[in-house]
Write a protein that holds these residues in place. Structure first.
Motif, short mmCIF file in Angstrom:
data_model
loop_
_atom_site.label_atom_id
_atom_site.label_comp_id
_atom_site.label_asym_id
_atom_site.label_seq_id
_atom_site.Cartn_x
_atom_site.Cartn_y
_atom_site.Cartn_z
N PRO A 101 10.49 107.04 51.59
CA PRO A 101 9.63 105.97 51.91
C PRO A 101 9.38 104.82 51.03
CG PRO A 101 8.02 107.65 51.42
CD PRO A 101 9.45 108.16 51.37
N TYR A 102 9.36 103.63 51.33
CA TYR A 102 9.59 102.50 50.49
C TYR A 102 8.15 102.08 49.74
CZ TYR A 102 13.50 101.42 53.54
OH TYR A 102 14.71 101.70 54.10
N GLY A 103 7.14 102.71 50.04
CA GLY A 103 5.83 102.35 49.46
C GLY A 103 5.45 100.93 49.12
N ASP A 104 5.34 100.33 48.11
CA ASP A 104 4.99 99.03 48.07
C ASP A 104 6.16 98.11 47.46
OD1 ASP A 104 4.87 99.85 45.68
OD2 ASP A 104 2.99 99.39 45.27
N PHE A 105 7.41 98.82 47.64
CA PHE A 105 8.76 98.30 46.82
C PHE A 105 8.82 96.90 47.36
CE2 PHE A 105 12.97 97.14 46.90
CZ PHE A 105 13.53 97.36 45.57
N PHE A 106 8.79 96.48 48.62
CA PHE A 106 9.09 95.12 49.25
C PHE A 106 7.86 94.27 48.98
CE2 PHE A 106 12.05 97.59 51.63
CZ PHE A 106 13.27 97.47 50.99
N LYS A 107 6.86 94.37 48.64
CA LYS A 107 5.59 93.67 48.29
C LYS A 107 6.02 92.72 47.33
CE LYS A 107 1.48 92.65 49.42
NZ LYS A 107 0.93 92.08 50.96
N ALA A 109 8.53 91.48 46.36
CA ALA A 109 9.68 90.64 46.90
C ALA A 109 9.26 89.73 47.94
CB ALA A 109 10.91 91.09 47.34
N GLY A 110 7.65 89.66 47.96
CA GLY A 110 7.21 88.99 49.23
C GLY A 110 7.11 89.56 50.71
N GLY A 111 7.38 90.81 50.44
CA GLY A 111 7.67 91.55 52.06
C GLY A 111 6.43 92.34 52.08
N GLU A 112 6.48 93.59 52.85
CA GLU A 112 5.21 94.14 53.36
C GLU A 112 5.27 95.65 52.91
OE1 GLU A 112 3.86 93.72 57.95
OE2 GLU A 112 6.05 93.95 57.70
N THR A 113 4.20 96.45 52.64
CA THR A 113 4.25 97.60 52.23
C THR A 113 4.26 98.58 53.45
OG1 THR A 113 1.65 97.73 52.26
CG2 THR A 113 2.56 97.01 50.21
N ASP A 114 4.74 99.80 53.12
CA ASP A 114 4.69 100.70 54.18
C ASP A 114 3.21 101.01 54.97
OD1 ASP A 114 7.42 101.32 53.53
OD2 ASP A 114 6.81 103.48 52.89
N THR A 115 2.30 100.79 54.16
CA THR A 115 1.12 100.84 54.88
C THR A 115 0.46 99.72 55.65
OG1 THR A 115 0.18 102.09 52.83
CG2 THR A 115 -1.77 101.08 54.20
N GLU A 116 0.99 98.75 55.18
CA GLU A 116 0.74 97.34 55.98
C GLU A 116 1.44 97.37 57.46
OE1 GLU A 116 -0.17 93.90 52.32
OE2 GLU A 116 1.77 94.34 52.96
N LEU A 117 2.63 97.75 57.22
CA LEU A 117 3.65 97.83 58.46
C LEU A 117 2.92 99.21 59.14
CD1 LEU A 117 6.20 97.71 60.23
CD2 LEU A 117 7.17 99.30 58.67
N LYS A 118 2.56 100.35 58.95
CA LYS A 118 2.01 101.26 59.75
C LYS A 118 0.57 100.69 60.35
CE LYS A 118 -0.23 104.62 58.00
NZ LYS A 118 -0.62 105.75 57.27
#
Length: 196
Positions: A101-107, A109-118
Motif C-alpha cells: 500500500p502507498y500510505g501517504d506517499f502521494f500526499k 506530491a499533492g495527491g491523496e493518502t490511502d486513508t483519504e481515498l478509502k
C-alpha cells in the motif's frame, strides 16, 4: 432488502497500455478495452442481470466502459468513486510507483493518502447501497478504488483474488453490511488480436 452490487473496473486505456500512472488524469479506452467491456456486458446478459441505471466515476474511462457494458441506461457520475489522486505523479511512468500500500506517499506530491481515498470510497459506495431502491446495482470505477473497498470489507490478513480490467467484483448488502462474494475474471482470448 438484500441487494447485490456489481463493482467493475474500467476497460483497458491508452495509459494502461503505455504503463503510465492514471489517477485523476484520464485517457481513452483502447479497442481492446472497448471489447473487454462488451464481454463483461455479455456476462450480465447471459446471467439475465438487468440494471435500471448505473454509477461511475467522473472519469471518461469509466463512463465509456459503462456505456459499452450496458448501452442506453441512465447513469450517475460521482466524484467519490474517482481513482486515487497521484498529484505530480499523474501520467508518469508506472515504475515510479512505490510498493503497495502507498500510505501517504502521494500526499507529498499533492495527491491523496490511502486513508483519504478509502474514506471517500467507502462513504460513496455505502451511500449508493443504502439509497438505491434497486436489488441489482452496477458501479464502474477504478482498480485502486476497488482494492481499497475490498480491503475495508474483508477480515485483516484475508487476501482476495487478482482482478483485471473489466473484472466484476460482487458484494451483497443487507442491514448496512457488505459481504464480499466473488470476483469474475473474464476470458479475453477471443480478443487477443486487438491487444497491442
Amino acid at each position: 432488502m438484500k441487494k447485490t452490487l456489481y463493482i467493475m473496473r474500467h476497460g483497458q486505456t491508452m495509459f494502461n497500455q503505455l504503463k503510465r500512472m492514471q489517477g485523476w488524469c484520464d485517457s481513452p479506452l483502447t479497442k481492446y478495452g472497448i471489447a473487454q467491456a462488451k464481454i463483461a456486458g455479455e456476462w450480465f446478459k447471459n446471467k439475465k442481470i438487468d440494471f435500471k441505471h448505473g454509477y461511475c466515476s467522473t472519469s471518461e474511462r469509466t463512463s465509456d466502459t459503462l456505456e459499452n457494458v450496458v448501452p442506453k441506461i441512465p447513469y450517475h457520475r460521482l466524484k467519490g468513486i474517482k481513482e486515487q489522486s497521484f498529484g505530480k505523479f499523474e501520467a508518469q511512468p508506472e515504475f515510479l510507483n512505490p510498493p503497495s500500500p502507498y500510505g501517504d506517499f502521494f500526499k507529498y506530491a499533492g495527491g491523496e493518502t490511502d486513508t483519504e481515498l478509502k474514506n471517500r470510497v467507502v462513504k460513496t459506495i455505502s451511500d449508493i447501497a443504502a439509497n438505491d431502491a434497486e436489488k441489482q446495482i452496477l458501479i464502474v470505477t477504478h482498480g485502486i478504488v476497488i482494492a481499497q473497498f475490498i480491503r475495508s470489507q474483508i477480515k485483516e490478513g484475508q487476501t482476495f483474488p487478482r482482478f483485471t480490467n473489466c473484472s466484476i467484483i460482487v458484494f451483497e448488502y443487507e442491514n448496512e453490511k457488505f459481504n464480499f462474494k466473488e470476483i469474475i475474471n473474464h476470458d479475453y482470448s477471443k480478443i487477443d488480436h486487438l491487444a497491442e
